[in-house]
Design a protein around this motif. Structure first.
Motif, PDB file in Angstrom:
ATOM      1  N   THR A 155       0.827  -1.208   0.000  1.00  0.00           N
ATOM      2  CA  THR A 155       0.000   0.000   0.000  1.00  0.00           C
ATOM      3  C   THR A 155       0.863   1.260   0.000  1.00  0.00           C
ATOM      4  OG1 THR A 155      -1.431  -1.261   1.458  1.00  0.00           O
ATOM      5  CG2 THR A 155      -2.030   1.023   1.076  1.00  0.00           C
ATOM      6  N   GLY A 156       0.378   2.256  -0.690  1.00  0.00           N
ATOM      7  CA  GLY A 156       1.106   3.525  -0.765  1.00  0.00           C
ATOM      8  C   GLY A 156       0.616   4.514   0.269  1.00  0.00           C
ATOM      9  N   GLN A 157       0.528   5.766  -0.146  1.00  0.00           N
ATOM     10  CA  GLN A 157       0.166   6.839   0.770  1.00  0.00           C
ATOM     11  C   GLN A 157      -1.224   6.644   1.370  1.00  0.00           C
ATOM     12  OE1 GLN A 157       2.151   9.616   1.490  1.00  0.00           O
ATOM     13  NE2 GLN A 157       3.795   8.579   0.402  1.00  0.00           N
ATOM     14  N   ASP A 158      -2.058   5.871   0.690  1.00  0.00           N
ATOM     15  CA  ASP A 158      -3.429   5.672   1.137  1.00  0.00           C
ATOM     16  C   ASP A 158      -3.502   4.897   2.454  1.00  0.00           C
ATOM     17  OD1 ASP A 158      -6.263   5.972   0.581  1.00  0.00           O
ATOM     18  OD2 ASP A 158      -6.277   3.799   0.340  1.00  0.00           O
ATOM     19  N   ALA A 159      -2.416   4.223   2.818  1.00  0.00           N
ATOM     20  CA  ALA A 159      -2.427   3.407   4.038  1.00  0.00           C
ATOM     21  C   ALA A 159      -2.873   4.224   5.247  1.00  0.00           C
ATOM     22  CB  ALA A 159      -1.039   2.818   4.281  1.00  0.00           C
ATOM     23  N   VAL A 160      -2.403   5.449   5.330  1.00  0.00           N
ATOM     24  CA  VAL A 160      -2.737   6.298   6.465  1.00  0.00           C
ATOM     25  C   VAL A 160      -4.233   6.550   6.511  1.00  0.00           C
ATOM     26  CG1 VAL A 160      -2.228   8.478   7.592  1.00  0.00           C
ATOM     27  CG2 VAL A 160      -0.558   7.455   6.087  1.00  0.00           C
ATOM     28  N   ARG A 161      -4.774   6.934   5.361  1.00  0.00           N
ATOM     29  CA  ARG A 161      -6.190   7.296   5.320  1.00  0.00           C
ATOM     30  C   ARG A 161      -7.083   6.116   5.650  1.00  0.00           C
ATOM     31  NH1 ARG A 161      -4.713  10.911   0.498  1.00  0.00           N
ATOM     32  NH2 ARG A 161      -4.399   8.952  -0.553  1.00  0.00           N
ATOM     33  N   SER A 162      -6.816   4.966   5.025  1.00  0.00           N
ATOM     34  CA  SER A 162      -7.716   3.842   5.271  1.00  0.00           C
ATOM     35  C   SER A 162      -7.554   3.319   6.695  1.00  0.00           C
ATOM     36  CB  SER A 162      -7.519   2.734   4.229  1.00  0.00           C
ATOM     37  OG  SER A 162      -6.183   2.391   4.124  1.00  0.00           O
ATOM     38  N   ALA A 163      -6.323   3.256   7.177  1.00  0.00           N
ATOM     39  CA  ALA A 163      -6.123   2.765   8.541  1.00  0.00           C
ATOM     40  C   ALA A 163      -6.843   3.677   9.532  1.00  0.00           C
ATOM     41  CB  ALA A 163      -4.639   2.701   8.876  1.00  0.00           C
ATOM     42  N   GLN A 164      -6.756   4.967   9.284  1.00  0.00           N
ATOM     43  CA  GLN A 164      -7.423   5.935  10.147  1.00  0.00           C
ATOM     44  C   GLN A 164      -8.933   5.685  10.152  1.00  0.00           C
ATOM     45  OE1 GLN A 164      -5.707   8.882  11.795  1.00  0.00           O
ATOM     46  NE2 GLN A 164      -7.533   8.301  12.943  1.00  0.00           N
ATOM     47  N   ALA A 165      -9.488   5.489   8.967  1.00  0.00           N
ATOM     48  CA  ALA A 165     -10.932   5.300   8.861  1.00  0.00           C
ATOM     49  C   ALA A 165     -11.377   4.026   9.579  1.00  0.00           C
ATOM     50  CB  ALA A 165     -11.343   5.242   7.396  1.00  0.00           C
ATOM     51  N   PHE A 166     -10.634   2.934   9.388  1.00  0.00           N
ATOM     52  CA  PHE A 166     -10.997   1.685  10.061  1.00  0.00           C
ATOM     53  C   PHE A 166     -10.848   1.836  11.572  1.00  0.00           C
ATOM     54  CE2 PHE A 166     -10.477  -0.311   5.884  1.00  0.00           C
ATOM     55  CZ  PHE A 166     -11.548  -1.185   5.894  1.00  0.00           C
ATOM     56  N   ASN A 167      -9.804   2.528  11.990  1.00  0.00           N
ATOM     57  CA  ASN A 167      -9.567   2.696  13.416  1.00  0.00           C
ATOM     58  C   ASN A 167     -10.674   3.541  14.051  1.00  0.00           C
ATOM     59  OD1 ASN A 167      -7.959   2.151  15.689  1.00  0.00           O
ATOM     60  ND2 ASN A 167      -7.058   4.192  15.596  1.00  0.00           N
ATOM     61  N   ASP A 168     -11.128   4.561  13.327  1.00  0.00           N
ATOM     62  CA  ASP A 168     -12.202   5.404  13.848  1.00  0.00           C
ATOM     63  C   ASP A 168     -13.494   4.603  13.989  1.00  0.00           C
ATOM     64  OD1 ASP A 168     -10.503   7.477  13.926  1.00  0.00           O
ATOM     65  OD2 ASP A 168     -11.266   8.506  12.131  1.00  0.00           O
ATOM     66  N   ALA A 169     -13.775   3.757  12.991  1.00  0.00           N
ATOM     67  CA  ALA A 169     -15.041   3.037  12.994  1.00  0.00           C
ATOM     68  C   ALA A 169     -15.038   1.892  13.991  1.00  0.00           C
ATOM     69  CB  ALA A 169     -15.356   2.527  11.594  1.00  0.00           C
ATOM     70  N   LEU A 170     -13.872   1.315  14.275  1.00  0.00           N
ATOM     71  CA  LEU A 170     -13.864   0.028  14.958  1.00  0.00           C
ATOM     72  C   LEU A 170     -13.011  -0.087  16.208  1.00  0.00           C
ATOM     73  CD1 LEU A 170     -13.536  -2.303  11.881  1.00  0.00           C
ATOM     74  CD2 LEU A 170     -15.529  -2.014  13.297  1.00  0.00           C
TER      75      LEU A 170
END
Lengths: 345, 495
Positions: free
Chosen positions: B228-243
């Motif tokens: 994963t590239g730069q998007d790793a931060v964004r998606s990890a953040q989103a999953f962490n916020d939701a779960l």
């Protein structure tokens, strides 16, 4: 860039490409995108992105009377790197902006135009349409690393071709991953296209052989062959791709007409290594960029196009079978830049 | 893994070598190179910035100015910061005794959730616990079948929508029923395989949050693709916020992905990276070690991993038996084959080589060479021999037998000779080693490594082996020569 195009012998001539593009219900990069067009869909996808995530780069063009100074350039670099185009491509663009616009007041339009020109130049090799057979079936081999979206892309490709009235047969060549054949089989059922299967664990080349034989024997227009996901570092698996190609070429000498590498838009700089590995081992001729509907922007295809001359042929922008479009560099860049600098417009 | 980052970092740091002390200017250049390396490794832009700020802070100051070797100093600081960023770790699965522990795996499409579920199930089963898989990916065609096939391979029950009385297609209901069934059947661990989704797909993220709320998993793991590239931060953040994630599994680290996402995800979510996926085989799930990973980044090799893996997989009894046989001076082609098989159990040979310090380059040098295939050819040759030939190949294998063996194994005749020659050298060394202490053995191994590093050099007979018995006459002659040499030397000294 022009030189490069001349170098691609198997490419269909521009006139034919244009005719093809015109014959298809695909929106080209115009100022008035149709609701179902490529640009519209990309925009819709990326709008979601900007709504949720883009606060960090919104300020870039916001301040009135801002100068193109070190601070601005640094922020510009950050925004570019975040599209995954990589530090060196970002650096080149920053240098270009600095040389031309340094110490001037930031005019979003001028800056964006400058960036667009730079990127377009780099993406120029990426503008190429799909190569088809002059007679007999067109064979397309689909490759990529694990989880990049090969099987789904094949379903979308099949849909795209059958929408054009072509008869499509699929070859379920991923005999390694559990239930991969079933996955493609379910798609084939949904789309109403034919499929050639192999036993789990059997030689994928044999499946390819039978699929091509069926395409020839029963007069199909397009034969799309799936392969198991593999990392470009697995030398023996990469050689297997070469074998599949040879088996196909035995039946149709100039086939596979296209060998597509499926790249996940969330992939970072490793996509460069993928492009290199698959181009060398499998003779890839083009790229399918998938998962562009997420928050990732797929900027890595900029260095991929520049360094390996691999054109992006299709982009996947959603989860339904219809969400695949032919690649339009202008439209892609508009979406890319709108996503990265959403406050500009 | 991380090879390329290693290369970039060491070139960045090499540019500092031999320039005396760290100055503002030369450090900026070095750090700039480190930054490019990090970005090329897909470390998120902001994470890389923070990392560099800390390195710069640590590097400035009296200590560095007094330091004699600024390059080493900088390596130390970069290493420390890398470890700091990726650690601390927690490999515990936090299994609860007496009650069913529920795991939930989530992530983007194609990150490797289903495969990771199976690998995790195998790991838990290996610890002697009962496991059940729940197929809650009702989106992707045939995802349920995939999990069912993997479950059959592992001998682990899989709860699928087909097991639902109403044939429900609601993932929340499937998860609930799966967990209830596991509790009823006293299965100690349940793993939920959820559908891949986009971090920005609010509807699907809500569905995931709903499973989290109603099923109440004890551990929620995010599965992240190492590429994963730069998007790793964004998606990890989103999953962490939701779960509220509890851990991360990083997959596809067996390729050449530099895996900068590991740094990004850890720093954004703050949850530990638990495991790494290092291959397509179902056992290729390893504990994550930040100090080893950092060590790898800086080109220090990963001996600890290798030793640990060796200890787990080598058959201890078999080792002892072989040791005894070696001591007794016996070493046959059968033993040789067993040894090779044991090495192979460690994993793909290329990977094993990469773990030995100084052998990283070897891996690259071999490039496309297929070690596994070569090994299979060797086995073919050995299997085509009679027991006598295996015990003492150089004595029994003559030209006609060589032809027979080659035909049997489907190889060229010279390959049989090569094996016999190599085996001779090897067995002499093995017999020599059996009598030695640890220290001498290490020396022998180093000698072996040196030979590996120079593939053109065949395994010859090491010195000191009784290669040929001399006649009394020859011995007298040799002694005469030696005495003569000694006298000459003495005369030379006096003069």
């Amino acid at each position: 860039m022009a030189l490069f195009r001349f170098g691609r012998k198997e490419e269909s001539p521009p006139s034919q490409a244009a005719a093809e593009a015109a014959a298809l219900p695909v929106e080209t990069a115009t100022d008035q995108p149709a609701p179902q067009g490529f640009l519209a869909r990309l925009r819709a996808g990326l709008a979601k992105t900007s709504r949720v995530f883009n606060t960090d780069v919104r300020d870039l063009f916001k301040r009135e009377g801002r100068l193109v100074d070190d601070e601005f350039l640094e922020e510009l670099r950050a925004a570019l790197v975040k599209t995954d185009m990589g530090p060196s491509a970002a650096e080149a663009i920053v240098v270009d902006v600095r040389e031309r616009l340094r110490a001037r007041v930031v005019d979003p339009k001028v800056v964006l135009d400058s960036i667009r020109t730079q990127l377009l130049m780099r993406l120029a090799p990426a503008a190429a349409s799909i190569v088809t057979a002059t007679s007999g079936p067109t064979v397309i081999l689909v490759t990529g690393v694990n989880g990049s979206g090969k099987t789904t892309s094949i379903a979308k490709l099949a849909r795209l071709f059958s929408r054009d009235g072509k008869r499509v047969v699929l070859g379920a060549g991923d005999t390694f991953r559990a239930a991969a054949v079933e996955q493609l089989g379910m798609w084939a059922g949904r789309l109403g296209v034919e499929i050639v299967r192999g036993e789990p664990g059997c030689d994928p080349a044999s499946v390819a052989h039978r699929a091509v034989a069926k395409a020839i024997g029963e007069g199909f227009d397009v034969c799309i062959i799936d392969t198991a996901g593999r990392l470009q570092t697995q030398a023996n698996l990469m050689q297997e791709l070469g074998k599949i190609r040879r088996v196909i070429a035995k039946q149709i000498p100039d086939a596979p007409h296209e060998t597509l590498l499926v790249i996940d838009a969330t992939a970072g700089q490793n996509a460069l290594s993928q492009a290199k590995g698959f181009k060398e081992a499998a003779g890839c001729t083009g790229i399918v960029l998938t998962k562009l509907d997420g928050s990732a922007r797929g900027g890595v295809i900029v260095p991929v196009a520049e360094q390996f001359g691999l054109p992006v042929k299709f982009v996947g922008v959603g989860e339904s079978a219809d969400d695949l479009d032919r690649f339009e560099p202008e439209a892609f860049l508009s979406a890319l830049l709108e996503g990265a600098f959403s406050a500009a417009g | 893994m991380f090879e390329s980052l290693t290369a970039s970092l060491s070139s960045a740091i090499n540019s500092l070598r031999g320039r005396g002390k760290l100055t503002d200017a030369n450090m900026r250049e070095g750090l700039g190179a480190v930054r490019t390396a990090l970005l090329e490794a897909d470390v998120a832009y902001d994470v890389a910035d923070g990392f560099l700020a800390r390195v710069a802070e640590g590097a400035m100051g009296a200590k560095v100015l007094e330091s004699l070797d600024p390059a080493q100093q900088l390596v130390g600081i970069v290493h420390q910061e890398l470890v700091g960023l990726m650690g601390p770790v927690d490999h515990s699965l936090h299994l609860q005794s007496g009650t069913t522990t529920v795991f939930m795996l989530c992530g983007l499409q194609g990150s490797g959730k289903t495969t990771s579920c199976a690998k995790l199930a195998r790991k838990i089963k290996e610890q002697g616990q009962g496991v059940m898989l729940v197929a809650a990916d009702l989106q992707r065609p045939a995802a349920i079948e995939q999990l069912a096939v993997l479950g059959r391979q592992l001998g682990v029950p899989v709860h699928t929508p087909a097991d639902m009385p109403t044939g429900s297609t609601d993932p929340v209901a499937v998860c609930n029923a799966g967990v209830a069934r596991a509790r009823k059947e006293n299965i100690s661990v349940v793993i939920l395989d959820t559908a891949g989704r986009l971090a920005i797909d609010e509807e699907l993220m809500r569905e995931l949050a709903k499973i989290d709320r109603t099923v109440g998993p004890d551990q929620v793991y995010l599965v992240v693709d190492a590429m994963t590239g730069q998007d790793a931060v964004r998606s990890a953040q989103a999953f962490n916020d939701a779960l509220e994630l509890d851990g991360v599994i990083m997959t596809k680290l067996d390729g050449d992905a530099r895996g900068g996402a590991a740094l990004s995800v850890k720093s954004v979510t703050g949850v530990p990276i638990k495991f790494i996926g290092t291959g397509e085989q179902i056992e290729a799930l390893e504990d994550f070690h930040p100090e080893r990973m950092a060590g790898r980044i800086l080109g220090m090799g990963d001996v600890v991993s290798l030793v640990e893996e060796a200890q787990r997989k080598f058959d201890q009894d078999e080792m002892k038996r072989q040791e005894e046989r070696l001591k007794a001076g016996e070493f046959t082609l059968d033993d040789f084959k067993k040894m090779l098989l044991q090495t192979r159990r460690l994993g793909p040979l290329g990977k094993v080589l990469g773990m030995i310090p100084g052998m990283g380059g070897m891996q690259e040098m071999l490039g496309g060479a297929d070690l596994e295939k070569d090994m299979n050819r060797l086995f073919g040759i050995i299997d085509s021999m009679t027991p006598d030939e295996r015990r003492n190949p150089s004595r029994f294998v003559d030209q006609s037998r060589r032809r027979r063996i080659a035909a049997g194994a489907g190889v060229e005749a010279h390959e049989v000779s090569d094996l016999v020659k190599q085996f001779d050298g090897m067995s002499a060394m093995m017999k020599g080693m059996a009598g030695l202490g640890m220290r001498e053995r290490m020396q022998q191994v180093q000698q072996l490594q040196a030979q590996f590093a120079n593939p053109s050099a065949r395994l010859g007979r090491p010195k000191g082996d009784t290669g040929k018995r001399l006649t009394a006459d020859e011995r007298r002659k040799l002694k005469k020569q030696r005495d003569k040499d000694t006298r000459r030397k003495k005369r030379g000294d006096r003069a």
